[in-house]
Design a protein around this motif. Structure first.
Motif, PDB file in Angstrom:
ATOM      1  N   LYS A  57      -8.634 -14.054 -39.356  1.00 13.51           N
ATOM      2  CA  LYS A  57      -8.885 -13.586 -40.716  1.00 13.51           C
ATOM      3  C   LYS A  57      -8.274 -12.201 -40.812  1.00 13.51           C
ATOM      4  CE  LYS A  57     -10.702 -13.856 -44.864  1.00 13.51           C
ATOM      5  NZ  LYS A  57      -9.622 -13.593 -45.792  1.00 13.51           N
ATOM      6  N   VAL A  73     -17.395 -17.503 -35.644  1.00  9.91           N
ATOM      7  CA  VAL A  73     -16.747 -16.312 -36.203  1.00  9.91           C
ATOM      8  C   VAL A  73     -17.068 -15.109 -35.317  1.00  9.91           C
ATOM      9  CG1 VAL A  73     -16.493 -14.842 -38.234  1.00  9.91           C
ATOM     10  CG2 VAL A  73     -16.960 -17.292 -38.520  1.00  9.91           C
ATOM     11  N   CYS A  96     -22.170 -16.822 -35.713  1.00 13.66           N
ATOM     12  CA  CYS A  96     -21.498 -15.518 -35.800  1.00 13.66           C
ATOM     13  C   CYS A  96     -21.828 -14.651 -34.593  1.00 13.66           C
ATOM     14  CB  CYS A  96     -21.914 -14.799 -37.079  1.00 13.66           C
ATOM     15  SG  CYS A  96     -21.487 -15.696 -38.590  1.00 13.66           S
ATOM     16  N   ILE A 133     -12.735 -18.355 -35.724  1.00 14.28           N
ATOM     17  CA  ILE A 133     -12.075 -17.325 -36.532  1.00 14.28           C
ATOM     18  C   ILE A 133     -12.385 -15.953 -35.942  1.00 14.28           C
ATOM     19  CG2 ILE A 133     -11.905 -16.200 -38.781  1.00 14.28           C
ATOM     20  CD1 ILE A 133     -12.667 -18.838 -40.083  1.00 14.28           C
ATOM     21  N   TRP A 137     -12.049 -12.070 -36.594  1.00 11.46           N
ATOM     22  CA  TRP A 137     -11.905 -11.253 -37.794  1.00 11.46           C
ATOM     23  C   TRP A 137     -11.137  -9.975 -37.427  1.00 11.46           C
ATOM     24  CZ3 TRP A 137     -14.757 -13.710 -41.834  1.00 11.46           C
ATOM     25  CH2 TRP A 137     -14.500 -13.183 -43.096  1.00 11.46           C
TER      26      TRP A 137
END
Length: 437
Positions: free
Chosen positions: A104, A272, A299, A412, A414
Motif C-alpha cells: 500500500k 496487514v 493487523c 499488505i 503499508w
C-alpha cells in the motif's frame, strides 16, 4: 507522570517474559492476548458512522485540494495511494510466504508524501471547516474551492496551529496549514531529518527544534500552542481527528481490493503490516479495517527494537502510562517516524482490542529491506516505511495458533513514507542496505 520503581518493572518482566528480550533490544514477536472478535469488543469512542462522516469531509475539501495541489487533479482532489503487487520481491526474497503480497503505497500520497497526509491533513481541514462555519463564511453545501481565496487566507491568518513531530506528521500539518493561511509551528525532536525541517520552512511553517525526543517536543508544543487563545494543537498522543483521518483508508482499500477482484472472507484472509510510532496511524487504519472486513483481517504493528512504545504499553497493560525509557531503552533509531517513547493515549486503548500482534525489527533490517525492495521492484522508501515488509515471515506463530489456512491469503505491507526523501539521502540509505543484503 508516574515513576515506576525497579521492583515494579522487575515484576512486569516476571509476569511477561517477553519483556526481557525487549529490554535486551532483541527482535520479538508478540501475540495480543486481548484480541477480541469484532462483535465482542467493548464500547469504543468512535464508530463506522464516524468514518463515513470523515470521508464526506474529504469529499467536501476535494475542490480546494485540487485547486491548491495540482498533483491531486488525476484523483479529483482525493488524497489516495495505489496498491501494487510485489511479485518480484515475493519470488526473490519471500518464497515461503503463501498467498499474494502487495504494497500500500502511502509513500506516494500527494501533498505530504507519507501516511501522515491522511490524519494530519484531515485534522487541519476539519478545524478549518469548523472555524469557517462558525464564522458564517461557509456552509457544508458550498463548493470549497472558495477557501483558496485571499479572504479565507486572511481569516485563517488570525489563528495558529502547532504540532510536535519526529518528521512526517509535521510535514503534513505544516504544508496544509500554511496553504490555508494559518500561522503554523512545528516542534521537532532530535530524530527529525534536516531535509524535513528545510522543506517545512520552505513551505512557510515555523520550525522549533529540541534536543530531546518526541515526548519533549510534543509537550513543549502543546504548552506553547495552548497558551495562545487562537491556538489549536494537533495532539498525536490524544487525537480523535487524526485517528479518524487514518481510518478512512479502510474504505478506500476496500474499493481497491474489489477493483482487483481480491475477496476478503474466511477462506481469503487479509494480513496487514503497519509501521508504528505513537500508534495513531496504524491504530486508525486497524480500526477502519476491522469495521470493513471484521474478523477476516489481521493487523500487525511493527516497531524498532529501540522504540517499542506501543508494544510495552500493551504488553504491560499500562498503555500510555509507561514509556520505553522506564525500561532503560534509549528510544534512538534511524527510523525517525517511529522514534516514539510513549504511545498514544487515544489510539492504544482501541488497539488493545483489535491488533493481532506486534513485531520489532533492528535498524539494519530496515535498511536491508529498503535495498531488497529497490532492487526487486524499483520502489524506494525511507527506512521506517520498510518495516511492514518483513511481516509475512514474522507471523507464523500467529497462523499456527489460530489455525488459519493461507493458500488464498492476501498480505499488505503499508509503506508510510519516502517519496519526498532527497536523492542523496535515498542513495545513502540504499547503499547502506546493500552492504547488509
Amino acid at each position: 507522570m508516574i515513576v515506576y520503581t525497579k521492583q515494579e518493572i522487575a515484576e512486569w518482566q516476571k509476569q511477561h517474559p517477553i519483556l526481557k528480550d525487549i529490554v535486551d533490544l532483541k527482535p520479538v514477536f508478540w501475540m495480543n492476548p486481548n484480541l477480541k472478535k469484532v462483535n465482542e469488543t467493548a464500547s469504543l469512542p468512535i464508530t463506522r458512522e464516524d468514518i463515513e462522516e470523515a470521508e464526506l469531509l474529504w469529499q467536501r475539501f476535494a475542490p480546494f485540494l485540487e485547486h491548491e495541489f495540482p498533483e491531486t487533479s488525476e484523483t479529483d482532489g482525493i488524497i489516495e495511494s495505489p496498491l501494487r503487487k510485489l511479485t518480484n520481491l515475493q519470488v526473490e526474497w519471500f518464497p515461503a510466504v503463501d498467498g499474494e503480497y502487495y504494497l500500500k503505497c502511502d509513500h506516494e500520497l500527494p501533498v505530504a508524501g507519507s501516511i501522515k497526509a491522511r490524519g494530519g491533513i484531515y485534522e487541519v481541514l476539519q478545524h478549518a471547516e469548523k472555524l469557517a462555519v462558525e464564522a458564517g463564511m461557509v456552509n457544508k453545501d458550498d463548493h470549497y474551492d472558495v477557501l483558496s481565496s485571499e479572504r479565507f487566507k486572511a481569516f485563517f491568518s488570525q489563528y495558529s496551529i502547532g504540532v510536535g513531530s519526529t518528521g512526517n506528521l509535521g510535514l503534513s500539518i505544516g504544508i496544509i496549514s500554511a496553504k490555508l493561511g494559518f500561522n503554523v509551528s512545528v516542534y521537532m525532536s532530535i530524530d527529525a531529518k534536516q531535509w524535513k525541517k528545510d522543506l517545512l520552512r520552505a513551505e512557510g511553517a515555523k520550525v522549533i527544534e529540541y534536543e530531546g525526543d518526541f515526548s519533549e517536543a510534543i509537550t513543549a508544543g502543546r504548552e506553547q500552542t495552548n497558551s495562545d487563545p487562537n491556538g489549536y494543537f494537533v495532539d498525536d498522543e490524544d487525537s480523535k481527528h487524526l485517528f479518524l483521518g487514518y481510518s478512512v483508508a479502510a474504505l478506500r482499500l476496500e474499493k481497491q481490493l474489489q477493483q482487483k477482484n481480491i475477496p476478503v472472507d474466511a477462506d481469503h484472509p487479509l494480513f496487514v503490516y503497519l509501521p508504528c510510532g505513537v500508534g495513531g496511524s496504524p491504530g486508525g487504519i486497524t480500526f477502519g479495517l476491522k469495521q470493513v472486513f471484521g474478523d477476516h483481517v489481521h493487523c500487525f504493528f511493527v516497531e524498532p527494537t529501540h522504540s517499542p512504545s506501543v508494544l510495552i504499553g500493551l504488553a504491560t497493560g499500562e498503555m500510555d502510562h509507561v514509556s520505553v525509557q522506564d525500561f532503560g531503552i534509549d528510544n534512538r533509531t534511524e527510523a525517525d517516524g517511529l522514534a516514539v517513547g510513549r504511545p498514544s493515549r487515544f489510539a492504544t486503548v482501541i488497539s488493545d482490542q483489535l491488533v493481532s500482534g506486534i513485531y520489532t525489527l533492528e535498524d539494519d533490517e530496515l535498511y536491508r529491506l529498503l535495498a531488497m525492495l529497490a532492487d526487486s521492484e524499483a520502489i524506494y522508501l525511507e527506512p521506517s516505511a520498510t518495516a511492514g515488509l518483513a511481516g509475512p515471515e514474522r507471523i507464523f506463530p500467529y497462523i499456527r495458533e489460530h489455525h488459519i489456512a493461507m493458500n488464498h491469503a492476501t498480505h499488505i505491507a503499508w509503506a508510510t513514507g519516502g517519496s519526498f526523501v532527497p536523492e542523496k539521502d535515498m542513495k545513502m540509505f540504499y547503499n547502506k542496505g546493500k552492504t547488509l543484503t
